[in-house]
Each structure stands twice: as C-alpha cells, then as structure tokens.
Scaffold this motif. Structure first.
Motif, PDB file in Angstrom:
ATOM      1  N   LEU A 180      32.931  17.731  34.324  1.00 23.67           N
ATOM      2  CA  LEU A 180      33.915  18.874  33.892  1.00 23.67           C
ATOM      3  C   LEU A 180      31.946  18.852  32.389  1.00 23.67           C
ATOM      4  O   LEU A 180      32.224  20.332  32.448  1.00 23.67           O
ATOM      5  N   LEU A 181      32.299  18.318  32.043  1.00 31.06           N
ATOM      6  CA  LEU A 181      31.419  18.200  30.621  1.00 31.06           C
ATOM      7  C   LEU A 181      30.002  18.524  31.419  1.00 31.06           C
ATOM      8  O   LEU A 181      29.070  19.246  30.366  1.00 31.06           O
ATOM      9  N   GLU A 182      29.698  17.905  32.736  1.00 34.38           N
ATOM     10  CA  GLU A 182      27.627  18.497  33.252  1.00 34.38           C
ATOM     11  C   GLU A 182      28.469  20.118  33.087  1.00 34.38           C
ATOM     12  O   GLU A 182      27.131  20.378  33.227  1.00 34.38           O
ATOM     13  N   LEU A 183      29.131  20.761  33.832  1.00 33.54           N
ATOM     14  CA  LEU A 183      29.783  21.868  34.411  1.00 33.54           C
ATOM     15  C   LEU A 183      28.872  22.599  33.168  1.00 33.54           C
ATOM     16  O   LEU A 183      28.230  24.050  32.826  1.00 33.54           O
ATOM     17  N   LEU A 184      30.206  22.385  31.838  1.00 32.42           N
ATOM     18  CA  LEU A 184      29.491  23.271  30.496  1.00 32.42           C
ATOM     19  C   LEU A 184      28.061  23.177  29.650  1.00 32.42           C
ATOM     20  O   LEU A 184      28.366  24.530  30.032  1.00 32.42           O
ATOM     21  N   ARG A 185      27.682  22.121  30.407  1.00 28.19           N
ATOM     22  CA  ARG A 185      26.298  21.394  29.529  1.00 28.19           C
ATOM     23  C   ARG A 185      25.830  22.778  30.133  1.00 28.19           C
ATOM     24  O   ARG A 185      24.326  23.087  29.813  1.00 28.19           O
ATOM     25  N   SER A 186      25.437  22.423  31.739  1.00 19.97           N
ATOM     26  CA  SER A 186      24.665  23.360  32.758  1.00 19.97           C
ATOM     27  C   SER A 186      25.125  24.916  32.047  1.00 19.97           C
ATOM     28  O   SER A 186      23.878  25.633  32.195  1.00 19.97           O
ATOM     29  N   ALA A 188      26.079  26.091  29.170  1.00 23.48           N
ATOM     30  CA  ALA A 188      25.246  25.960  27.996  1.00 23.48           C
ATOM     31  C   ALA A 188      23.934  26.621  27.661  1.00 23.48           C
ATOM     32  O   ALA A 188      23.521  27.528  26.874  1.00 23.48           O
ATOM     33  N   LYS A 189      23.313  25.651  28.837  1.00 25.01           N
ATOM     34  CA  LYS A 189      21.555  25.988  29.219  1.00 25.01           C
ATOM     35  C   LYS A 189      21.403  27.270  29.437  1.00 25.01           C
ATOM     36  O   LYS A 189      20.560  28.160  28.891  1.00 25.01           O
ATOM     37  N   VAL A 190      22.266  27.845  30.331  1.00 20.93           N
ATOM     38  CA  VAL A 190      21.725  29.036  31.069  1.00 20.93           C
ATOM     39  C   VAL A 190      22.581  30.047  29.944  1.00 20.93           C
ATOM     40  O   VAL A 190      21.049  31.249  29.737  1.00 20.93           O
ATOM     41  N   ARG A 191      23.395  29.940  29.200  1.00 21.47           N
ATOM     42  CA  ARG A 191      23.585  31.758  28.461  1.00 21.47           C
ATOM     43  C   ARG A 191      22.661  30.929  27.016  1.00 21.47           C
ATOM     44  O   ARG A 191      22.339  32.015  26.716  1.00 21.47           O
ATOM     45  N   GLY A 192      22.518  30.095  26.811  1.00 14.42           N
ATOM     46  CA  GLY A 192      20.961  29.884  25.650  1.00 14.42           C
ATOM     47  C   GLY A 192      19.340  29.958  25.833  1.00 14.42           C
ATOM     48  O   GLY A 192      18.824  31.053  25.454  1.00 14.42           O
ATOM     49  N   ASP A 193      20.093  30.225  27.465  1.00 17.16           N
ATOM     50  CA  ASP A 193      18.002  30.606  28.091  1.00 17.16           C
ATOM     51  C   ASP A 193      17.838  32.061  27.680  1.00 17.16           C
ATOM     52  O   ASP A 193      16.969  33.351  27.958  1.00 17.16           O
ATOM     53  N   GLN A 194      19.881  32.975  28.116  1.00 10.22           N
ATOM     54  CA  GLN A 194      20.093  34.213  28.078  1.00 10.22           C
ATOM     55  C   GLN A 194      19.845  35.007  26.971  1.00 10.22           C
ATOM     56  O   GLN A 194      19.191  35.880  26.728  1.00 10.22           O
ATOM     57  N   VAL A 195      20.124  33.739  25.455  1.00  8.31           N
ATOM     58  CA  VAL A 195      20.373  34.451  24.216  1.00  8.31           C
ATOM     59  C   VAL A 195      18.904  34.676  24.343  1.00  8.31           C
ATOM     60  O   VAL A 195      18.346  35.516  23.382  1.00  8.31           O
ATOM     61  N   ASN A 196      17.739  33.900  24.498  1.00  8.74           N
ATOM     62  CA  ASN A 196      15.987  33.792  24.154  1.00  8.74           C
ATOM     63  C   ASN A 196      15.318  35.142  25.292  1.00  8.74           C
ATOM     64  O   ASN A 196      14.793  35.867  24.391  1.00  8.74           O
ATOM     65  N   ILE A 197      15.793  35.305  26.366  1.00  8.05           N
ATOM     66  CA  ILE A 197      15.769  36.682  27.002  1.00  8.05           C
ATOM     67  C   ILE A 197      15.854  37.944  26.247  1.00  8.05           C
ATOM     68  O   ILE A 197      15.127  38.718  25.629  1.00  8.05           O
TER      69      ILE A 197
END
Length: 217
Positions: A180-186, A188-197
């Motif tokens: 579950l922690l690995e899924l949440l980290r993934s 979080a990375k996707v949402r961070g990339d979305q914010v940058n875009i």
C-alpha cells in the motif's frame, strides 16, 4: 557412667541419621527488580547471539551472516519463541509436572522411631514402620500426575502455535502495508507531475491559479 555414655552415643548417632535424611534447603528470596527487567526487554534485538544458537539448533545449519539480511515466517517465529516469556512459564510448568510425576511414583519411606524403654530408661525401644499403600492408590496418583504433565505439554504447544500465528499475521500485515505504501508513493508522484503541468499551463494564462491550488491540495 559407662551405660550413660553408650546411651548418649546411640542417641547422637540416630539423631544425626534422622537430621541428614530430613535436611531441607533454606529458602532464598529472589526479589523482582523492575528496572532490571525493563532493561532486559530493551536490550533484546535480532542480533542476539543466544538467538543465533537457538535458530541454528532448530534449523540444523549455521546462519551466516548474523543477523540475516532477510527474515521469513520460520526464522521470525523462532525469534518470537526465543523471546516470548509465556513460553518460559509454560516450560516451567512442565518442569513442575515432571517433578510431581517423580514424587507420585515414589513409594512411602519407612520410619524409625526411638524411645526410652520401660521400665528402665537405659533400654531403648526401636519401632520400624513400613507404610503399605492399598487400593491402587499409587497407580491412581501416577495417572493423575501424568494427566497434569500431558496438559502442561498441550499448553506449551498451544502457546507456541499462538505465537507462530501472531507472527504470521503480523508479517502479512507488514507485507500488505508495504504494498500500500508503494502504491501511495506512486500516486503521489503522479499527482506531483500533474501539479507541475498545471503550474506551467497557469503561467501561460490558460487556466486560473485556483485550479492549480486545488490540484496541489
């Protein structure tokens, strides 16, 4: 005078024999020191050399390096069995039932009593008493002790299985939490990339900054 000396010597000899046969161990108090017990619990770790010997004796082969880099259900269960105080209490109960089994199988000891004779106190009377057990009392006593010993062994096995089950359940929870922690980290990375875009799009004036703030939240 000579008879008094003989009588005193016989009494002293018999008294010595009786005292040796009835010798008792003096009680030695063992106070409970809470600080020492707490320190012992805090000092426990998986690098314990006693745990290494316990693991190797059970597994039948040396474990190198120690402590191992990876642990499985078996090695973790052995560590839990080694450190669990409930199993020490269960083993102590088995030791007690084993002692009770030896006592139950023992035959009653004969007794020897010495008393001054009648009518002359210079004549000693010796009475030897040999107790006899009837109605299979000894067999029933041994059977009851064996039943208690078997119950203590079942209790030890049940305690060991409970420890093993708890370790297995905890390991399963750990593996699920890790995934579950690995899924949440993934995520979080996707949402961070979305914010940058969205920030780059907002800088170009295509969308309001409110959309960027909502995405960041």
């Amino acid at each position: 005078m000579f008879m008094n000396s003989i009588r005193a010597g016989i009494l002293a000899l018999c008294g010595s024999v009786l005292l040796v046969g009835c010798a008792a161990r003096r009680y030695q108090p063992a106070p409970i020191v809470a600080d020492a017990i707490a320190s012992g619990y805090e000092a426990r770790n998986l690098a314990d050399l006693g745990l290494q010997s316990f693991e190797e004796n059970y597994l039948g082969h040396p474990v190198s390096p120690w402590p191992p880099k990876t642990w499985d259900v078996q090695t973790l269960s052995l560590a839990a069995l080694y450190f669990n105080p409930a199993l020490d209490a269960a083993r102590a109960r088995i030791a007690g039932t084993q002692a009770a089994l030896l006592t139950a199988g023992a035959r009653p000891n004969p007794t020897l009593s010495i008393a001054p004779g009648i009518p002359s106190p210079y004549l000693l009377s010796l009475d030897l008493s040999v107790p006899l057990e009837t109605a299979d009392k000894r067999r029933y006593r041994v059977q009851a002790a064996r039943s208690l010993d078997q119950a203590a062994r079942f209790d030890l096995a049940g305690s060991a299985w409970a420890v093993h089950s708890a370790v297995r359940a905890s390991l399963l929870d750990y593996l699920l939490a890790s995934q579950l922690l690995e899924l949440l980290r993934s995520e979080a990375k996707v949402r961070g990339d979305q914010v940058n875009i969205l920030e780059r799009v907002a800088s170009a004036g295509e969308i309001p900054h409110l959309d960027v703030d909502l995405a960041r939240i």
